[in-house]
Design a protein around this motif. Structure first.
Motif, PDB file in Angstrom:
ATOM      1  N   ASN A  42       0.816  -1.216   0.000  1.00 14.14           N
ATOM      2  CA  ASN A  42       0.000   0.000   0.000  1.00 14.14           C
ATOM      3  C   ASN A  42       0.853   1.270   0.000  1.00 14.14           C
ATOM      4  OD1 ASN A  42      -3.055  -0.537   0.269  1.00 14.14           O
ATOM      5  ND2 ASN A  42      -2.087  -2.110   1.540  1.00 14.14           N
ATOM      6  N   ARG A  43       2.135   1.112  -0.205  1.00 12.10           N
ATOM      7  CA  ARG A  43       3.100   2.212  -0.343  1.00 12.10           C
ATOM      8  C   ARG A  43       3.189   3.117   0.880  1.00 12.10           C
ATOM      9  NH1 ARG A  43       1.088   3.210  -6.274  1.00 12.10           N
ATOM     10  NH2 ARG A  43       2.197   1.513  -7.304  1.00 12.10           N
ATOM     11  N   LEU A  44       2.904   2.548   2.044  1.00 16.35           N
ATOM     12  CA  LEU A  44       3.067   3.334   3.264  1.00 16.35           C
ATOM     13  C   LEU A  44       4.542   3.379   3.653  1.00 16.35           C
ATOM     14  CD1 LEU A  44       1.867   4.959   5.563  1.00 16.35           C
ATOM     15  CD2 LEU A  44       1.535   2.823   6.810  1.00 16.35           C
ATOM     16  N   ILE A  45       5.196   2.237   3.622  1.00 17.09           N
ATOM     17  CA  ILE A  45       6.631   2.167   3.904  1.00 17.09           C
ATOM     18  C   ILE A  45       7.294   1.311   2.835  1.00 17.09           C
ATOM     19  CG2 ILE A  45       6.501   2.554   6.398  1.00 17.09           C
ATOM     20  CD1 ILE A  45       6.612  -0.437   6.831  1.00 17.09           C
ATOM     21  N   THR A  46       8.524   1.656   2.522  1.00 19.22           N
ATOM     22  CA  THR A  46       9.306   0.884   1.551  1.00 19.22           C
ATOM     23  C   THR A  46      10.605   0.495   2.239  1.00 19.22           C
ATOM     24  OG1 THR A  46       8.375   2.167  -0.263  1.00 19.22           O
ATOM     25  CG2 THR A  46      10.367   0.902  -0.737  1.00 19.22           C
ATOM     26  N   PRO A  47      10.677  -0.747   2.710  1.00 20.96           N
ATOM     27  CA  PRO A  47      11.895  -1.149   3.409  1.00 20.96           C
ATOM     28  C   PRO A  47      13.071  -1.232   2.447  1.00 20.96           C
ATOM     29  CG  PRO A  47      10.487  -3.046   3.047  1.00 20.96           C
ATOM     30  CD  PRO A  47       9.719  -1.833   2.602  1.00 20.96           C
ATOM     31  N   GLN A  61      10.355   4.071  10.036  1.00 18.06           N
ATOM     32  CA  GLN A  61       9.358   3.218   9.385  1.00 18.06           C
ATOM     33  C   GLN A  61       8.545   2.433  10.407  1.00 18.06           C
ATOM     34  OE1 GLN A  61      12.176   1.200   6.839  1.00 18.06           O
ATOM     35  NE2 GLN A  61      11.319   2.214   5.027  1.00 18.06           N
ATOM     36  N   LEU A  62       9.184   2.020  11.488  1.00 18.12           N
ATOM     37  CA  LEU A  62       8.443   1.288  12.526  1.00 18.12           C
ATOM     38  C   LEU A  62       7.441   2.193  13.227  1.00 18.12           C
ATOM     39  CD1 LEU A  62      11.160  -1.049  14.078  1.00 18.12           C
ATOM     40  CD2 LEU A  62       9.498  -1.529  12.279  1.00 18.12           C
ATOM     41  N   ARG A  63       7.774   3.463  13.415  1.00 17.67           N
ATOM     42  CA  ARG A  63       6.796   4.393  14.009  1.00 17.67           C
ATOM     43  C   ARG A  63       5.595   4.568  13.082  1.00 17.67           C
ATOM     44  NH1 ARG A  63      11.435   7.104  15.705  1.00 17.67           N
ATOM     45  NH2 ARG A  63      11.288   8.659  14.063  1.00 17.67           N
ATOM     46  N   ILE A  64       5.851   4.674  11.788  1.00 23.73           N
ATOM     47  CA  ILE A  64       4.766   4.795  10.805  1.00 23.73           C
ATOM     48  C   ILE A  64       3.895   3.527  10.844  1.00 23.73           C
ATOM     49  CG2 ILE A  64       4.288   4.909   8.322  1.00 23.73           C
ATOM     50  CD1 ILE A  64       5.360   7.534   9.062  1.00 23.73           C
ATOM     51  N   ALA A  65       4.553   2.377  10.859  1.00 23.04           N
ATOM     52  CA  ALA A  65       3.820   1.104  10.893  1.00 23.04           C
ATOM     53  C   ALA A  65       3.005   0.968  12.178  1.00 23.04           C
ATOM     54  CB  ALA A  65       4.794  -0.066  10.749  1.00 23.04           C
ATOM     55  N   ALA A  66       3.563   1.446  13.285  1.00 24.65           N
ATOM     56  CA  ALA A  66       2.846   1.383  14.567  1.00 24.65           C
ATOM     57  C   ALA A  66       1.584   2.235  14.518  1.00 24.65           C
ATOM     58  CB  ALA A  66       3.756   1.831  15.705  1.00 24.65           C
ATOM     59  N   LEU A  71      -4.581   2.248  13.995  1.00 26.01           N
ATOM     60  CA  LEU A  71      -5.819   2.482  13.243  1.00 26.01           C
ATOM     61  C   LEU A  71      -6.505   1.166  12.896  1.00 26.01           C
ATOM     62  CD1 LEU A  71      -4.552   5.370  10.960  1.00 26.01           C
ATOM     63  CD2 LEU A  71      -6.248   5.557  12.794  1.00 26.01           C
ATOM     64  N   VAL A  72      -5.732   0.181  12.481  1.00 28.02           N
ATOM     65  CA  VAL A  72      -6.301  -1.130  12.134  1.00 28.02           C
ATOM     66  C   VAL A  72      -6.915  -1.765  13.383  1.00 28.02           C
ATOM     67  CG1 VAL A  72      -5.720  -3.473  11.377  1.00 28.02           C
ATOM     68  CG2 VAL A  72      -4.844  -1.495  10.110  1.00 28.02           C
ATOM     69  N   ASP A  73      -6.231  -1.643  14.512  1.00 28.91           N
ATOM     70  CA  ASP A  73      -6.757  -2.194  15.768  1.00 28.91           C
ATOM     71  C   ASP A  73      -8.063  -1.530  16.181  1.00 28.91           C
ATOM     72  OD1 ASP A  73      -4.622  -3.938  15.912  1.00 28.91           O
ATOM     73  OD2 ASP A  73      -3.563  -2.833  17.493  1.00 28.91           O
ATOM     74  N   GLN A  74      -8.289  -0.279  15.706  1.00 25.05           N
ATOM     75  CA  GLN A  74      -9.527   0.439  16.013  1.00 25.05           C
ATOM     76  C   GLN A  74     -10.624   0.117  15.005  1.00 25.05           C
ATOM     77  OE1 GLN A  74      -8.360   4.569  16.102  1.00 25.05           O
ATOM     78  NE2 GLN A  74      -7.040   4.274  17.863  1.00 25.05           N
ATOM     79  N   GLY A  75     -10.330  -0.766  14.039  1.00 27.88           N
ATOM     80  CA  GLY A  75     -11.347  -1.191  13.088  1.00 27.88           C
ATOM     81  C   GLY A  75     -11.243  -0.588  11.702  1.00 27.88           C
ATOM     82  N   ARG A  83      -3.693   5.186   3.984  1.00 25.33           N
ATOM     83  CA  ARG A  83      -3.994   6.494   3.400  1.00 25.33           C
ATOM     84  C   ARG A  83      -4.060   7.572   4.487  1.00 25.33           C
ATOM     85  NH1 ARG A  83      -2.781   9.766  -0.157  1.00 25.33           N
ATOM     86  NH2 ARG A  83      -4.397  11.155  -0.864  1.00 25.33           N
ATOM     87  N   ILE A  84      -4.666   7.247   5.608  1.00 29.44           N
ATOM     88  CA  ILE A  84      -4.757   8.196   6.721  1.00 29.44           C
ATOM     89  C   ILE A  84      -3.360   8.580   7.207  1.00 29.44           C
ATOM     90  CG2 ILE A  84      -5.420   8.417   9.166  1.00 29.44           C
ATOM     91  CD1 ILE A  84      -7.955   6.751   8.392  1.00 29.44           C
ATOM     92  N   VAL A  85      -2.501   7.594   7.380  1.00 31.65           N
ATOM     93  CA  VAL A  85      -1.146   7.869   7.873  1.00 31.65           C
ATOM     94  C   VAL A  85      -0.367   8.721   6.869  1.00 31.65           C
ATOM     95  CG1 VAL A  85       1.049   6.833   8.581  1.00 31.65           C
ATOM     96  CG2 VAL A  85      -1.100   5.822   9.342  1.00 31.65           C
ATOM     97  N   ILE A  86      -0.527   8.435   5.596  1.00 33.72           N
ATOM     98  CA  ILE A  86       0.130   9.237   4.555  1.00 33.72           C
ATOM     99  C   ILE A  86      -0.357  10.687   4.632  1.00 33.72           C
ATOM    100  CG2 ILE A  86       0.253   9.630   2.055  1.00 33.72           C
ATOM    101  CD1 ILE A  86       0.291   6.501   1.786  1.00 33.72           C
ATOM    102  N   LEU A  87      -1.668  10.873   4.758  1.00 34.64           N
ATOM    103  CA  LEU A  87      -2.222  12.232   4.840  1.00 34.64           C
ATOM    104  C   LEU A  87      -1.777  12.943   6.121  1.00 34.64           C
ATOM    105  CD1 LEU A  87      -5.794  11.550   3.448  1.00 34.64           C
ATOM    106  CD2 LEU A  87      -3.969  12.862   2.342  1.00 34.64           C
ATOM    107  N   GLU A  88      -1.707  12.225   7.238  1.00 35.29           N
ATOM    108  CA  GLU A  88      -1.218  12.821   8.482  1.00 35.29           C
ATOM    109  C   GLU A  88       0.227  13.293   8.313  1.00 35.29           C
ATOM    110  OE1 GLU A  88      -3.747  10.352  11.892  1.00 35.29           O
ATOM    111  OE2 GLU A  88      -1.771   9.628  11.301  1.00 35.29           O
ATOM    112  N   ASP A  89       1.032  12.480   7.653  1.00 32.97           N
ATOM    113  CA  ASP A  89       2.432  12.819   7.430  1.00 32.97           C
ATOM    114  C   ASP A  89       2.562  14.051   6.527  1.00 32.97           C
ATOM    115  OD1 ASP A  89       5.192  12.066   7.969  1.00 32.97           O
ATOM    116  OD2 ASP A  89       5.319  11.560   5.827  1.00 32.97           O
TER     117      ASP A  89
END
Length: 112
Positions: A42-47, A61-66, A71-75, A83-89
């Protein structure tokens, strides 16, 4: 030999240094390697890749993944979480640039 002016310990302070294997990263996040692969898809992180082709993750990258995992844990669906994390960044970066521009435009305080 490391570049002049750097110390081997500098890597410990570098948030972008790819220090963590996929297994270790997944363990630290309390998730599976498949979750990390999905974040990459999903192009959030590229190791980065080791010489042997293994994925390596940085602390940044681990902070981004966390954050995505929160968000996933919240449903939130994983695609939406990415997408939300990308927009927040992007918002954080825009706010930082705005602040720098404001600082450049503000007059210097009068000297005593």
């Amino acid at each position: 030999m490391p570049p002049r002016g750097t110390r081997p310990t500098d890597k410990f302070d570098d948030d972008d240094y790819p220090a963590y294997t996929m297994g270790r990263a997944a363990e630290m996040l309390g998730t599976s390697p498949a979750f990390l692969r999905t974040l990459g898809e999903n192009r959030l992180i590229t190791p980065l890749r080791s010489d042997g082709g293994h994925r390596r993750y940085s602390r940044y990258q681990l902070r981004i993944a966390a954050r995505a995992r929160e968000l996933v844990d919240q449903g939130t669906k994983i695609e939406d979480a990415c997408r939300i994390v990308i927009l927040e960044d992007q918002l954080e970066e825009a706010q930082r640039i705005n602040e720098e521009l404001r600082a450049e435009r503000s007059p210097a305080p009068p000297s005593a």
